[in-house]
Design an enzyme around this catalytic site. Sequence first.
Site, short mmCIF file in Angstrom:
data_model
loop_
_atom_site.label_atom_id
_atom_site.label_comp_id
_atom_site.label_asym_id
_atom_site.label_seq_id
_atom_site.Cartn_x
_atom_site.Cartn_y
_atom_site.Cartn_z
N VAL A 1 0.84 -1.20 0.00
CA VAL A 1 0.00 0.00 0.00
C VAL A 1 0.87 1.25 0.00
O VAL A 1 0.58 2.24 -0.69
CB VAL A 1 -0.96 0.01 1.20
CG1 VAL A 1 -1.89 1.21 1.13
CG2 VAL A 1 -1.79 -1.28 1.23
N ASP A 2 1.95 1.23 0.76
CA ASP A 2 2.88 2.36 0.76
C ASP A 2 3.41 2.62 -0.65
O ASP A 2 3.46 3.77 -1.11
CB ASP A 2 4.06 2.08 1.69
CG ASP A 2 3.72 2.29 3.15
OD1 ASP A 2 2.82 3.09 3.44
OD2 ASP A 2 4.36 1.66 4.01
#
Length: 398
Positions: free
Chosen positions: A168-169
């Site tokens: 997600v980062d």
Amino acid sequence: MNILSGIRVLDCSIAMAGPFAAQRLGDLGADVIKVEPTSGEWQRHAAAGGATGNRINVSFLSLNRNKRSLSVDLKDPQGKAILLEMVKTADVFLQNYRPGVAERLGVDYATLSAINPKLIYVSMSGYGEDGPYRLYPGQDLLLQGMSGAMLSTGAADTPPSPAGQYLVDAVTAYTAFEGALAALFHRERTGEGQLVQVNMLDAITAIQMQELSVFAVGGKPQARSAEAHAHSYIRAPYGVFETRDGYITLAMAPLARLGELIGEPSFAELDDQTHGWTQRDAIFAKVREKLTGATSAEWLERFRAADIWAGPVYGYADLVADPQIAHNGTFVEYDHPTEGRVKTPGFPIRFSKTPSTVERGAPVVGEHSREVLGELGLDAEAVERLIASGVVREDPVR
């Protein structure tokens, strides 16, 4: 000259998503100034995998190349004044504070755009600038769990399985990078700056465009199989299979042809698009049983000769040594003044006339404070007073 030469970025972000986005801009030639506290940015003190480095841990090293470090206390009026002065000549301001923090610090979009109307202000958050989850922690694993993606893979009777990356980062970083470039292009056409808002929840949701459309538009439920199928919306066989000496991946093979190659005559009468769904577990189980009879290399040779989609399952050592990776120049190597020889993934987009370069490695805390303040017009005496008072930190490489 690089594509973004002449563009100045003020990177006030921490951890991974923000710094990674800013590094991408730096890779394209932008002058990225990492504005960090005098204690150093948070990621300097959180060594992933325990890789502490010499003076810079590997986590920070990997996310902050092509940047200069200005270490300044923004809670001090003198420190804040320095930042506001820098905003006057900045092109992009990037931050990933929790919602409300930018306003409390006096570095919100309304304040900074009044100083520089042409500023591209990129604001990154976990769940959005407002709404019921605005103050929830925007941490990668938490967003992976919320995204729904964990329940698209694996066997039905096993726990949801997260990705083996900071997924997600990384996706959010690329989204912010894309947003900054688009806003710069708009400004090139119109002269207008603007606010660009990116959040992790929307980013991880958007990359599931196909899956969520199949669910929401096609009305197909998200249902895991009894076998460890690799995707809830793709027919069998699709997954990771054990061989005599390791594992391979196998994707959507024509069932009749696959049956011939693995010695499973029952596949001859199966229809790919019908039985690949209705008999998904049975097909998976039979393939799993047959593939233990030969090595990974043997199966891959047979499958590739028959145009069956299959591939190896790599560890990082295999990936780094792969000949296609070497051919592509996927990794870059450079010498760092405190960490020695560094080998790390490079910039993945190739430009024929303006290739990306590594001009500098990740800085130590405040390595460029004196240099940046000099560019603001402060004389040597004023800089010395700021350093002596603790408002600014200088930590030059010697």
